[in-house]
Motif scaffolding. Sequence first.
Motif, short mmCIF file in Angstrom:
data_model
loop_
_atom_site.label_atom_id
_atom_site.label_comp_id
_atom_site.label_asym_id
_atom_site.label_seq_id
_atom_site.Cartn_x
_atom_site.Cartn_y
_atom_site.Cartn_z
N VAL A 154 0.85 -1.21 0.01
CA VAL A 154 -0.05 -0.03 0.00
C VAL A 154 0.87 1.17 -0.01
O VAL A 154 2.05 1.31 0.45
N ALA A 155 0.37 2.34 -0.50
CA ALA A 155 0.98 3.70 -0.25
C ALA A 155 0.03 4.68 -0.01
O ALA A 155 -1.17 4.61 -0.13
N GLY A 156 0.45 6.05 0.31
CA GLY A 156 -0.44 6.97 0.61
C GLY A 156 -1.57 6.60 1.71
O GLY A 156 -2.60 7.09 1.82
N GLY A 157 -0.80 5.93 2.75
CA GLY A 157 -1.31 5.54 4.01
C GLY A 157 -2.70 4.54 3.77
O GLY A 157 -3.65 4.70 4.38
N GLN A 205 -0.45 8.88 -9.46
CA GLN A 205 0.53 8.26 -10.35
C GLN A 205 1.72 7.69 -9.51
O GLN A 205 2.17 6.45 -9.62
N ASP A 206 2.30 8.69 -8.63
CA ASP A 206 3.47 8.13 -8.02
C ASP A 206 3.01 7.13 -6.95
O ASP A 206 3.95 6.28 -6.59
N LEU A 207 2.04 7.17 -6.08
CA LEU A 207 1.40 6.42 -5.22
C LEU A 207 1.28 5.01 -5.79
O LEU A 207 1.70 3.91 -5.34
N ILE A 208 0.82 4.89 -6.96
CA ILE A 208 0.67 3.50 -7.65
C ILE A 208 1.97 2.99 -8.01
O ILE A 208 2.21 1.88 -7.82
N VAL A 209 2.88 3.68 -8.63
CA VAL A 209 4.44 3.11 -8.85
C VAL A 209 5.10 2.96 -7.40
O VAL A 209 5.50 1.69 -7.49
N ILE A 210 4.70 3.72 -6.29
CA ILE A 210 5.29 3.14 -5.20
C ILE A 210 4.71 1.87 -4.77
O ILE A 210 5.51 1.06 -4.18
N ALA A 211 3.66 1.74 -4.67
CA ALA A 211 2.91 0.50 -4.18
C ALA A 211 3.25 -0.88 -5.08
O ALA A 211 3.50 -1.80 -4.54
#
Length: 106
Positions: free
Chosen positions: A36-39, A71-77
């Motif tokens: 997960v990303a972004g909490g 987009q950044d959160l999707i890449v991170i996760a």
Amino acid sequence: MRGMGNMQGMMKQMQKMQKKMAEAQEELATQRFEAVAGGGMVKVVVSGQKEVLEVELDPAVIDPDDIEMLQDLIVIATNEAIKKAEDTANSTMGQFTKGLNLPGMF
């Protein structure tokens, strides 16, 4: 002729190891790895074969004025889920190459 018995024994051991490796690879392929990303607002699930299976987005993270953040959160996760799959694969398959000192193998 004693060497032939040792060779046959070694071949049997190699066949057993190959079978166990194939079974481990099959099991890895069925596993799912989640990150997960972004909490927890973005969740990505990948298979043991590093294929993206699911992407879940909390509607609150969707801001038309800030697509880059999503987009950044999707890449991170996605990268984190793939890393979990790779770490598990390396750990699982590494047991077969322990002590063999084979460069490039798990």
